[in-house]
Scaffold this active site. Structure first.
Site, short mmCIF file in Angstrom:
data_model
loop_
_atom_site.label_atom_id
_atom_site.label_comp_id
_atom_site.label_asym_id
_atom_site.label_seq_id
_atom_site.Cartn_x
_atom_site.Cartn_y
_atom_site.Cartn_z
CG ASP A 254 -1.94 -1.14 1.25
OD1 ASP A 254 -3.13 -1.03 1.33
OD2 ASP A 254 -1.45 -2.43 1.69
CB THR B 35 -5.33 -3.82 2.67
OG1 THR B 35 -4.80 -2.56 1.54
CG2 THR B 35 -4.08 -4.17 3.24
MG MG Z 1 -6.50 0.68 -0.11
#
Ligand code: MG
Ligand code: AMP
Ligand code: MG
Length: 308
Positions: free
Chosen positions: A51, A122
């Site tokens: 990320d 995620t």
């Molecule tokens: Mg995200």
């Protein structure tokens, strides 16, 4: 317009290449084996090294080429010099060969807002559900989502050797959406896709009220829109806060470009101007067809609990 192309089309063509680069970063972090997981607001709200690196790559690459853009990324990162290796300078030529819809031909760089989700899904990424993951770059003008790019880094990853890994879907309102084959759920069937990691009573109450033939619980807002446009689900129902503007901006464009609709649970359009609240507090309701049917089935109790 020195290049002969409009700002919007140059931005979309660059965003395509930048999203592809982010996809390679997402794959590389897994291959290297150290996810560097950080908990943000709760155990189901995570951030990984992928990320962080993907956001640095996307935002820096966009800002170098388009310095007057407003860019809003999901991750809160310290501002630091970004490694040259993370910068993507390419642009997808096929996009530059398409005409810019006339209503967008005079848009200036400073009038555009870009919503970046460097890695959507995620939680699923950390659990190895890799095809749930997408990279989302959404482009808004006058508060409306008008163009978007979705990279799916692990598309085809279970298809075996020889299958090309990853794909990029893109779209512009008034031009269309590309990079996939549009398919619909058979008429009369209600297959609802919803969250697998962020459920609660409101979410399940609302899904049940849709009278579904089947429920598909998968991760990611981008991935759920892919389920809609590829005929796996007929509506995406998320009657809860939690989903943000960077989750919905690019997916909304792809869906709208093929005649679908994404709103909150009240049926109201979402706004994407730079001052807007990030949270989609009144949830998400999206469908390829028959949006009014799904909106009409949202229970009053759910609507009353979800104030825009
Ligand atoms: Mg995200
Ligand atoms: P999901 O359908 O659970 O994959 O959620 C779609 C997007 O909204 C993902 O980017 C999630 O991280 C985000 N999201 C939804 N609910 C929450 C929540 N309760 N906390 C943090 N993020 C959420
Ligand atoms: Mg997300």
């Amino acid at each position: 317009m020195a290049s002969g192309h409009t700002v919007l089309m140059r931005l979309v063509a660059s965003a395509y290449s930048i999203a592809q680069k982010a996809g390679t970063i997402v794959r590389r972090v897994i291959a290297e084996g150290d996810l560097g997981i950080v908990e943000k607001t709760s155990p189901t709200d995570l951030q990984t090294k992928a990320d962080r690196l993907a956001q640095m790559s996307i935002c820096s690459s966009l800002a170098r080429k388009f310095p007057k853009l407003t860019i809003i990324g999901e991750e809160d990162l310290p501002s630091e010099e970004v490694d040259q290796e993370l910068i993507e300078d390419g642009q997808w030529e096929e996009i530059l060969r398409k005409p810019c819809p006339s209503q967008y031909s005079t848009i200036k760089e400073e009038d555009l807002v870009v919503w970046v989700d460097p890695l959507d899904g995620t939680k699923e990424y950390t659990e190895g559900l890799l095809d749930n993951v997408t990279v989302l770059i959404g482009i808004a003008y006058e508060g409306k989502a008008i163009a978007g790019v979705i990279n799916q880094p692990y598309y085809n990853y279970q298809a075996g050797p020889g299958a090309a890994l990853g794909r990029t879907i893109w779209g512009v309102l008034g031009l269309g959406a590309f990079g996939f084959q549009l398919k619909e759920v058979p008429a009369g069937k209600h297959i609802i896709t919803t969250t697998r990691s962020h459920s609660n009573k409101l979410v399940t109450d609302c899904v049940t009220a849709m009278n579904p033939d089947d429920v598909l619980r998968v991760g990611g807002a981008g991935n759920k829109i892919i389920q809609l446009i590829e005929g796996k689900a007929s509506a995406y129902v998320f009657a809860s806060p939690g989903c943000k503007k960077w989750d919905t901006c690019a997916p909304e464009v792809i869906l709208h470009a093929v005649g679908g609709k994404l709103t909150d649970v009240h049926g109201n359009a979402l706004q994407y101007d730079k001052e807007v609240k990030h949270m989609n507090s009144a949830g998400v309701l999206a469908s390829l067809r028959n949006h009014d049917y799904y909106a009409s089935r949202v229970p009053e109790s759910v609507k009353n609990a979800l104030v825009p």
